[in-house]
Design a protein around this motif. Structure first.
Motif, short mmCIF file in Angstrom:
data_model
loop_
_atom_site.label_atom_id
_atom_site.label_comp_id
_atom_site.label_asym_id
_atom_site.label_seq_id
_atom_site.Cartn_x
_atom_site.Cartn_y
_atom_site.Cartn_z
N ILE A 21 0.11 -68.85 -25.76
CA ILE A 21 -0.89 -68.75 -24.69
C ILE A 21 -0.32 -67.83 -23.63
O ILE A 21 0.65 -68.17 -22.95
CB ILE A 21 -1.22 -70.13 -24.09
N ASP A 22 -0.92 -66.66 -23.54
CA ASP A 22 -0.39 -65.60 -22.69
C ASP A 22 -1.30 -65.41 -21.47
O ASP A 22 -2.43 -65.87 -21.47
CB ASP A 22 -0.34 -64.32 -23.53
N HIS A 23 -0.80 -64.73 -20.47
CA HIS A 23 -1.58 -64.38 -19.27
C HIS A 23 -2.08 -65.60 -18.50
O HIS A 23 -3.24 -65.68 -18.10
CB HIS A 23 -2.75 -63.45 -19.64
N ILE A 24 -1.19 -66.55 -18.31
CA ILE A 24 -1.48 -67.71 -17.46
C ILE A 24 -0.96 -67.37 -16.06
O ILE A 24 0.16 -66.88 -15.93
CB ILE A 24 -0.71 -68.95 -17.99
N PRO A 25 -1.74 -67.61 -14.99
CA PRO A 25 -1.18 -67.40 -13.65
C PRO A 25 0.05 -68.32 -13.47
O PRO A 25 -0.04 -69.52 -13.75
CB PRO A 25 -2.31 -67.82 -12.70
N GLU A 27 1.50 -69.78 -11.11
CA GLU A 27 1.41 -70.99 -10.26
C GLU A 27 0.67 -72.12 -10.97
O GLU A 27 0.75 -73.27 -10.54
CB GLU A 27 0.78 -70.66 -8.90
N ASN A 28 -0.04 -71.81 -12.08
CA ASN A 28 -0.78 -72.86 -12.79
C ASN A 28 -0.13 -73.29 -14.10
O ASN A 28 -0.70 -74.09 -14.84
CB ASN A 28 -2.22 -72.40 -13.05
N GLY A 48 7.79 -69.34 -20.30
CA GLY A 48 8.42 -68.50 -19.28
C GLY A 48 7.45 -68.38 -18.13
O GLY A 48 6.24 -68.39 -18.33
N ALA A 49 7.97 -68.31 -16.93
CA ALA A 49 7.11 -68.13 -15.75
C ALA A 49 7.64 -66.98 -14.93
O ALA A 49 8.79 -66.57 -15.09
CB ALA A 49 7.07 -69.41 -14.93
N ASN A 50 6.78 -66.47 -14.08
CA ASN A 50 7.12 -65.34 -13.21
C ASN A 50 7.59 -64.13 -14.01
O ASN A 50 8.49 -63.41 -13.60
CB ASN A 50 8.18 -65.76 -12.18
N LEU A 56 -1.77 -59.55 -13.66
CA LEU A 56 -1.70 -60.74 -12.80
C LEU A 56 -0.61 -60.65 -11.74
O LEU A 56 -0.51 -61.53 -10.90
CB LEU A 56 -1.43 -61.99 -13.66
N GLY A 57 0.21 -59.62 -11.77
CA GLY A 57 1.37 -59.61 -10.89
C GLY A 57 2.48 -60.39 -11.56
O GLY A 57 3.37 -59.83 -12.17
N LYS A 58 2.36 -61.73 -11.50
CA LYS A 58 3.31 -62.58 -12.21
C LYS A 58 2.53 -63.44 -13.19
O LYS A 58 1.50 -63.99 -12.83
CB LYS A 58 4.04 -63.52 -11.23
N LYS A 59 2.99 -63.53 -14.41
CA LYS A 59 2.27 -64.36 -15.37
C LYS A 59 3.23 -65.37 -16.01
O LYS A 59 4.45 -65.25 -15.91
CB LYS A 59 1.63 -63.50 -16.45
N ALA A 60 2.62 -66.34 -16.65
CA ALA A 60 3.40 -67.30 -17.42
C ALA A 60 2.91 -67.25 -18.86
O ALA A 60 1.79 -66.82 -19.14
CB ALA A 60 3.25 -68.70 -16.86
N ILE A 61 3.76 -67.68 -19.75
CA ILE A 61 3.42 -67.70 -21.19
C ILE A 61 3.97 -69.01 -21.77
O ILE A 61 5.02 -69.48 -21.36
CB ILE A 61 4.03 -66.45 -21.87
N ILE A 62 3.19 -69.59 -22.68
CA ILE A 62 3.62 -70.83 -23.35
C ILE A 62 3.54 -70.58 -24.85
O ILE A 62 2.53 -70.07 -25.33
CB ILE A 62 2.69 -72.03 -23.01
#
Ligand code: CTP
Ligand code: ZN
Length: 155
Positions: A21-25, A27-28, A48-50, A56-62
């Protein structure tokens, strides 16, 4: 491969089977983990975060190994990760890409903004009809008040 892609790929290692799951903000990230109940999964998770993202500037991935989600399940994260991209991985290859869409009804997940709503004093699961998706507006089944996107609090 472009230089920025190389860097992103190195940050969280590839998986053999499962869902990315890519392109998660960023902070969420932890709300996404909890909505998908990944805090209870027996499967291997890496995240991974930030991480840097053009969009998005900073993204998270799961990355969840050996787990595949139903559309209903994954669409629950659309409220807080509207640009999330799912990659279905089989034998190390991306075999499918999916986007999330906001469902027409939201059960649980969000608190009703109305402090007098029964769902804020009794142990009742919230339930909303989605009356607008962009920006999000949710109409409470119990008090009929509208919770707007900028008022949304995750339960
Ligand atoms: N991925 C992975 N394990 C694999 C294959 C891919 O974890 N065996 C991850 C990649 O690291 C990436 C995502 O799945 O985060 C999507 O992979 P891919 O389509 O190859 O990357 P991109 O072309 O960068 O995808 P997009 O531009 O659609 O985000
Ligand atoms: Zn309400």
């Amino acid at each position: 491969m472009k230089e920025h892609k190389k860097k992103l790929k190195l940050k969280v290692s590839a998986i053999s089977e499962g869902t990315v799951i890519d392109h998660i903000p960023s902070e969420n990230l932890f709300d996404v983990i909890s909505i998908l109940e990944l805090d209870q999964t027996p499967n291997m998770i890496t995240f991974g975060a930030n991480l840097e993202s053009d969009k998005l500037g900073k993204k998270a991935i799961i990355k969840v190994s050996n787990q595949f989600f139903e559309n209903d399940e994954i669409n629950k994260i659309a409220l807080i990760a509207p640009h999330a991209k799912l990659n279905i991985i089989r034998d190390y290859e991306v075999i499918e890409k999916k986007e999330v869409t906001i469902p027409d009804r939201i059960v649980g997940i969000v608190k009703c903004f109305n402090p007098k709503c029964i769902t804020n004093s009794e142990p009742i699961t919230t339930s909303f009809s989605v009356i607008s998706k962009e920006p999000v507006a949710l109409k409470c089944k119990y008090c009929e008040k509208i919770t707007h996107e900028n008022q949304m609090v995750i339960k």
